[in-house]
Design a protein around this motif. Structure first.
Motif, PDB file in Angstrom:
ATOM      1  N   PRO A 327      22.077  25.062  -6.166  1.00 50.99           N
ATOM      2  CA  PRO A 327      20.643  24.805  -6.353  1.00 50.99           C
ATOM      3  C   PRO A 327      19.869  26.047  -6.788  1.00 50.99           C
ATOM      4  CG  PRO A 327      21.428  23.854  -4.286  1.00 50.99           C
ATOM      5  CD  PRO A 327      22.526  24.727  -4.801  1.00 50.99           C
ATOM      6  N   THR A 328      20.295  27.222  -6.368  1.00 51.60           N
ATOM      7  CA  THR A 328      19.559  28.449  -6.703  1.00 51.60           C
ATOM      8  C   THR A 328      19.749  28.858  -8.165  1.00 51.60           C
ATOM      9  OG1 THR A 328      21.405  29.842  -5.979  1.00 51.60           O
ATOM     10  CG2 THR A 328      19.733  29.297  -4.339  1.00 51.60           C
ATOM     11  N   LEU A 329      20.782  28.321  -8.813  1.00 56.72           N
ATOM     12  CA  LEU A 329      21.028  28.630 -10.222  1.00 56.72           C
ATOM     13  C   LEU A 329      20.687  27.422 -11.105  1.00 56.72           C
ATOM     14  CD1 LEU A 329      24.461  30.507  -9.928  1.00 56.72           C
ATOM     15  CD2 LEU A 329      22.184  31.508 -10.043  1.00 56.72           C
ATOM     16  N   TRP A 330      19.638  26.695 -10.742  1.00 55.01           N
ATOM     17  CA  TRP A 330      19.246  25.463 -11.438  1.00 55.01           C
ATOM     18  C   TRP A 330      18.902  25.701 -12.914  1.00 55.01           C
ATOM     19  CZ3 TRP A 330      14.513  25.598 -13.726  1.00 55.01           C
ATOM     20  CH2 TRP A 330      13.626  26.591 -13.276  1.00 55.01           C
ATOM     21  N   PHE A 331      18.421  26.898 -13.247  1.00 55.48           N
ATOM     22  CA  PHE A 331      17.989  27.224 -14.608  1.00 55.48           C
ATOM     23  C   PHE A 331      19.164  27.545 -15.532  1.00 55.48           C
ATOM     24  CE2 PHE A 331      18.214  31.047 -12.057  1.00 55.48           C
ATOM     25  CZ  PHE A 331      18.936  31.914 -12.860  1.00 55.48           C
ATOM     26  N   MET A 332      20.339  27.753 -14.965  1.00 56.14           N
ATOM     27  CA  MET A 332      21.484  28.232 -15.736  1.00 56.14           C
ATOM     28  C   MET A 332      21.875  27.253 -16.841  1.00 56.14           C
ATOM     29  SD  MET A 332      25.221  29.388 -14.284  1.00 56.14           S
ATOM     30  CE  MET A 332      25.495  27.801 -13.440  1.00 56.14           C
ATOM     31  N   LEU A 333      22.036  25.985 -16.516  1.00 48.89           N
ATOM     32  CA  LEU A 333      22.491  25.009 -17.499  1.00 48.89           C
ATOM     33  C   LEU A 333      21.465  24.782 -18.614  1.00 48.89           C
ATOM     34  CD1 LEU A 333      24.713  23.097 -18.390  1.00 48.89           C
ATOM     35  CD2 LEU A 333      23.714  21.333 -16.917  1.00 48.89           C
ATOM     36  N   PRO A 334      20.156  24.568 -18.305  1.00 52.35           N
ATOM     37  CA  PRO A 334      19.188  24.413 -19.405  1.00 52.35           C
ATOM     38  C   PRO A 334      19.131  25.613 -20.345  1.00 52.35           C
ATOM     39  CG  PRO A 334      18.229  23.672 -17.335  1.00 52.35           C
ATOM     40  CD  PRO A 334      19.531  24.333 -16.995  1.00 52.35           C
ATOM     41  N   LEU A 335      19.234  26.820 -19.793  1.00 51.31           N
ATOM     42  CA  LEU A 335      19.197  27.999 -20.649  1.00 51.31           C
ATOM     43  C   LEU A 335      20.452  28.099 -21.522  1.00 51.31           C
ATOM     44  CD1 LEU A 335      17.669  31.079 -18.744  1.00 51.31           C
ATOM     45  CD2 LEU A 335      16.990  30.109 -20.945  1.00 51.31           C
ATOM     46  N   LEU A 336      21.605  27.798 -20.944  1.00 50.55           N
ATOM     47  CA  LEU A 336      22.844  27.805 -21.722  1.00 50.55           C
ATOM     48  C   LEU A 336      22.796  26.763 -22.838  1.00 50.55           C
ATOM     49  CD1 LEU A 336      25.562  28.221 -18.922  1.00 50.55           C
ATOM     50  CD2 LEU A 336      25.076  29.846 -20.770  1.00 50.55           C
ATOM     51  N   LEU A 337      22.209  25.609 -22.554  1.00 46.94           N
ATOM     52  CA  LEU A 337      22.079  24.552 -23.558  1.00 46.94           C
ATOM     53  C   LEU A 337      21.115  24.974 -24.671  1.00 46.94           C
ATOM     54  CD1 LEU A 337      21.947  21.464 -21.184  1.00 46.94           C
ATOM     55  CD2 LEU A 337      23.705  21.882 -22.924  1.00 46.94           C
TER      56      LEU A 337
END
Length: 417
Positions: A327-337
């Protein structure tokens, strides 16, 4: 003049690559699910580090030879002498870099890492040789055969993973699966190429030198781009994240990397006909090809960001376990996309300017993009929390991509105006 038949060949070449990639993604999902469940987040982190290090060596050894082979074969698709010499050059470069990497790991890293690297490095050696066969099939618009060879290899890889899961939990041994797949794909690809062209087993130092020299600009571009796009983010992420969180990062990165390669298929399908349009001075057609491709990639990128952000967490949970969701790395996937979506346009400007013989211009801008991204990479070392560090790391990669896309589109607009 570009014929209707040739346009249909491009559409078919692109379609069959996308169809094959969908099949390979489906197979990959099952494979990743088996590997992540067998290893867990921490061991998968080690698995990811081995893979990233080997991929860095492979990318460095590429030296632009694949793209240059497509460009050369596009003007003479039946050149058996060019094929053999390109194959030889590819073998020498990849062998040298992988041996150097293995020697480094033997002295600087542990034996587990070295064993895994040995297996995966060998698979990448065969994959790089297969890429020359793929370049030849690409230039002849026979990508259906290449897709068949690679897909069959992936099926073999999945079968071996099934066997390994029930027999071992050793991280290095799981790299035997891609090694087996690479051998199968190479053998079948070579048979298809041999059926299409006649091999001329005559090495030419002049031809090899020409191939090498004309590949270097594109190769350096590829190395620099992969540095700030993938390998520097992975390097700094390994320092910023715990072993478990790095395993989560690497899983997301692997999933997004699969999506990112979709634009590469389209651009290498377009390159032969784009080169032909320029050669025959049909600049209006070249401009039309560029505009239509740009529109398609923008739509594809928007779809990747929206659908990936919404469905990504659910899909990642399907191919792994709840231990891989943070949950703390929620931004990781949208930024990678987002980085992947921008990379679609990067591929567009890269291959277009490559076809326009503007390699050196593009190379100069790559150094500027690398410098700008490096500032943010270094800045990421300062924050105390790993979440902020990772955000800055991904922002650095995105910055480099945006610089190249913006500069490249302006350059293309001037040339094709």
């Amino acid at each position: 003049m570009i014929t209707r038949a040739l346009q249909n060949k491009i559409l078919w070449s692109t379609f069959i690559q996308y169809f094959g990639k969908i099949l390979q993604i489906a197979i990959g999902i099952i494979s990743i699910k088996l590997v992540t469940n067998a290893l867990g987040p921490e061991e998968y982190g080690l698995y990811g580090k081995i893979a990233e290090f080997a991929l860095f060596l492979s990318t460095t050894a590429n030296l632009g030879i694949f793209g240059n082979t497509v460009r050369k074969m596009s003007t003479n698709p039946d050149d058996g002498k060019l094929f053999i010499n390109a194959l030889f050059l590819r073998f020498i470069t990849i062998f040298f870099f992988l041996v150097a990497g293995l020697a480094y790991s033997q002295f600087a890293l542990d034996s587990t890492f070295t064993l895994g690297l040995l297996f995966f490095a060998c698979s990448l050696l065969f994959d790089n040789l297969t890429s020359i066969a793929t370049a030849t099939l690409q230039a002849n618009y026979l990508m259906g055969r290449s897709v068949f060879a690679i897909t069959l290899g992936r099926i073999i890889e999945l079968g071996i993973i099934f066997l390994l899961v029930s027999q071992t939990s050793s991280t290095p041994l799981f790299f035997l699966a891609p090694l087996s797949a690479a051998i199968i794909s190479l053998i079948i690809s070579m048979l298809f190429v041999r059926h299409r062209i006649k091999f001329k087993f005559k090495l030419s130092s002049i031809l090899i030198k020409s191939l090498f020299i004309t590949s270097i600009p594109f190769g350096i571009i590829n190395i620099i781009n992969n540095a700030y796009y993938r390998f520097m983010p992975s390097f700094f992420a390994a320092k910023a994240l715990t072993e478990t969180d790095y395993g989560r990062y690497n899983l997301a990165l692997s999933a997004v990397a699969t999506i990112a390669i979709l634009s590469t298929f389209l651009m290498y399908s377009v390159l032969p006909i784009f080169k032909q349009s320029l050669k025959e001075k049909h600049f209006k057609h070249a401009k039309e090809i560029y505009k239509k491709t740009r529109l398609g990639l923008i739509a594809l990128g928007a779809l990747a960001i929206i659908s990936g952000s919404l469905l990504g967490p659910y899909l990642l949970s399907l191919v792994s376990s709840s231990d891989f969701i943070s949950p703390t790395l929620w931004f990781m996937l949208p930024l990678l996309l987002t980085i992947a979506a921008v990379s679609y346009l990067y591929d567009l400007v890269l291959i277009t300017l490559f076809g326009l013989e503007k390699d050196m211009w593009f190379l100069k801008w790559e150094f500027l993009a690398l410098a700008a991204a490096s500032i943010l990479f270094i800045t990421s070392l300062t924050p105390e929390t790993q979440e902020v560090r990772l955000f800055l790391i991904l922002l650095a990669a995105l910055t480099g991509e945006i610089i190249m896309v913006s500069a490249g589109m302006l350059k293309i607009r001037k040339i094709l105006k």
